[in-house]
Design a protein around this motif. Structure first.
Motif, mmCIF file in Angstrom:
data_model
loop_
_atom_site.group_PDB
_atom_site.id
_atom_site.type_symbol
_atom_site.label_atom_id
_atom_site.label_comp_id
_atom_site.label_asym_id
_atom_site.label_seq_id
_atom_site.Cartn_x
_atom_site.Cartn_y
_atom_site.Cartn_z
ATOM 1 N N ALA A 37 0.833 -1.196 0.000
ATOM 2 C CA ALA A 37 0.000 0.000 0.000
ATOM 3 C C ALA A 37 0.876 1.258 0.000
ATOM 4 N N GLN A 38 2.065 1.190 0.606
ATOM 5 C CA GLN A 38 2.962 2.337 0.633
ATOM 6 C C GLN A 38 3.809 2.328 -0.634
ATOM 7 N N PRO A 39 3.955 3.503 -1.254
ATOM 8 C CA PRO A 39 4.795 3.527 -2.457
ATOM 9 C C PRO A 39 6.261 3.270 -2.078
ATOM 10 N N ALA A 40 6.926 2.558 -2.944
ATOM 11 C CA ALA A 40 8.325 2.230 -2.689
ATOM 12 C C ALA A 40 9.196 3.465 -2.905
ATOM 13 N N LYS A 41 10.196 3.595 -2.082
ATOM 14 C CA LYS A 41 11.128 4.716 -2.205
ATOM 15 C C LYS A 41 12.130 4.395 -3.316
ATOM 16 N N VAL A 42 12.183 5.256 -4.308
ATOM 17 C CA VAL A 42 13.069 5.038 -5.444
ATOM 18 C C VAL A 42 14.222 6.030 -5.357
ATOM 19 N N THR A 43 15.416 5.502 -5.385
ATOM 20 C CA THR A 43 16.601 6.366 -5.399
ATOM 21 C C THR A 43 17.374 6.098 -6.671
#
Length: 118
Positions: A37-43
């Motif tokens: 449900a939480q968007p993934a952190k993209v680096t």
């Protein structure tokens, strides 16, 4: 080993709460659902290393420019040395040509006159 340390090794010091494994799968699935449900952190990987790449590139540029400058200085010194040698050879060859011209233009009377002066 002492008997006391052997007994300590035989005892299980790790305990789990009551019913931990019974509800484990439900808790794992619940956490997976929450994470989806939480968007993934993209680096961006490239942005992380840009600073180090810039530092490495500038160090390499400094080394390259330094070696090119040093090579140019050595080349200039060699060319000046070669020019000095060529000028010296030209002077020597000019003197030799003058002496040869003087010698070839002498006839026997001039040679006898020269020898009599000494």
């Amino acid at each position: 080993m002492t008997p006391k340390s052997i007994e300590r090794l035989k005892n299980n010091h790790f305990t789990t709460p009551e019913g931990y494994f019974e509800h484990l799968s439900a808790r794992v699935l619940q956490r997976i659902d929450n994470q989806e449900a939480q968007p993934a952190k993209v680096t961006d990987i490239r942005s992380k290393g840009k600073r180090y790449i810039a530092i490495a590139a500038s160090v390499m540029a400094l080394f390259t420019l330094g070696s090119v400058y040093s090579a140019l200085q050595r080349h200039e010194a060699r060319s000046l040395d070669m020019q000095a040698k060529a000028t010296q050879q030209q002077v020597l060859s000019t003197d030799a040509l003058d002496m040869a011209a003087d010698y070839t233009m002498c006839d026997n009377d001039d040679i006898f006159a020269f020898l009599m002066e000494e």
